[in-house]
Design an enzyme around this catalytic site. Sequence first.
Site, PDB file in Angstrom:
ATOM      1  N   LEU A 270     -60.632 -78.247   1.029  1.00 40.33           N
ATOM      2  CA  LEU A 270     -60.927 -78.001  -0.374  1.00 40.33           C
ATOM      3  C   LEU A 270     -60.050 -78.935  -1.188  1.00 40.33           C
ATOM      4  CD1 LEU A 270     -61.122 -74.100  -0.787  1.00 40.33           C
ATOM      5  CD2 LEU A 270     -62.967 -75.730  -1.236  1.00 40.33           C
ATOM      6  N   ASP A 271     -60.614 -79.521  -2.245  1.00 45.53           N
ATOM      7  CA  ASP A 271     -59.835 -80.417  -3.096  1.00 45.53           C
ATOM      8  C   ASP A 271     -58.672 -79.667  -3.726  1.00 45.53           C
ATOM      9  OD1 ASP A 271     -61.704 -82.410  -2.546  1.00 45.53           O
ATOM     10  OD2 ASP A 271     -62.952 -81.836  -4.261  1.00 45.53           O
ATOM     11  N   ILE A 272     -57.681 -80.414  -4.159  1.00 43.54           N
ATOM     12  CA  ILE A 272     -56.484 -79.822  -4.749  1.00 43.54           C
ATOM     13  C   ILE A 272     -56.802 -78.965  -5.973  1.00 43.54           C
ATOM     14  CG2 ILE A 272     -55.994 -81.836  -6.189  1.00 43.54           C
ATOM     15  CD1 ILE A 272     -53.019 -81.341  -5.652  1.00 43.54           C
TER      16      ILE A 272
END
Length: 298
Positions: free
Chosen positions: A169-171
């Site tokens: 998952l992206d930051i």
Amino acid sequence: MTTLKLKKPAAPARKSRPPVRGVAPRPSMAQARAASLAVRPDSASEPLHATGSVRLSKRMSELGLASRREADEWIARGWVRVDDRVVSKLGSRVLSDQRISIDAQARHQQAQRVTVLLNKPVGYVSAQAEDGHAPAITLVTQTYQWRGDTSGTRFLREHLRGMAPAGRLDIDSVGLLVFTQDGRIAKQLIGQDSEIDKEYLVRVENLPGPGLSASKLALLNHGLELDGEALKPARVEWVNEDQLRFVLRQGKKRQIRRMCEAVGLTVTGLKRVRIGQVMLGELPPGQWRYLGQGEAFA
């Protein structure tokens, strides 16, 4: 009187027959046995590349018995049998019709491996630390284990050994993130042939006119490409006036954000709520739980 013993004359040496041109010499019994071992491996031989054969570790992965790394470990320990013969040499090859079985010790070791479900908050990266941001695995401690965890599994530090994210998952994205020690689960979720759905709730803005046109919504479902490659079909629909539901079987870097940009939308929030049959549910942000024995992604 001395008796003389006469020596028998030596038999003349047999002349070897010259080989008949165009006819291959008949193989010896030892050569025939070696040829059969090239196809049917056992602990005493290293098989050759028989037609149609594949590496044993790859075949075990295809059958869902273990990951390739796990399979190699078991082979080296003598925990794998092919047609009831122990195969302990790495690189051994088998045919698709051969029967593969694994030792009870391997089954026991596999059963001890755990999978963790984390509700990742904003500001944590999925894997290695970067730009001063901590990896999400640092939240997997006894302190942050959800009190609602019904798995019955007690946290042990050894559960962190070899644990890796099965997906990312992206930051700036939140929601369900999976960590596992089990190579079978990692392959199931992120393997090249994975067919597991991932569901996301996506908040957007900059809607063109009164809403997203039917043609652009159709493009989000099927018709876009990223990095010169056509995307797999997705399921995209409106949840309310500023939120979309995405269901994907693909996981390119920042895929949903880039898909939305392609049709004139800006993503302001992204949350993964489901992977296969496993839901995020009531798991609070920043907390985690074990995957229960009765749970499965597929």
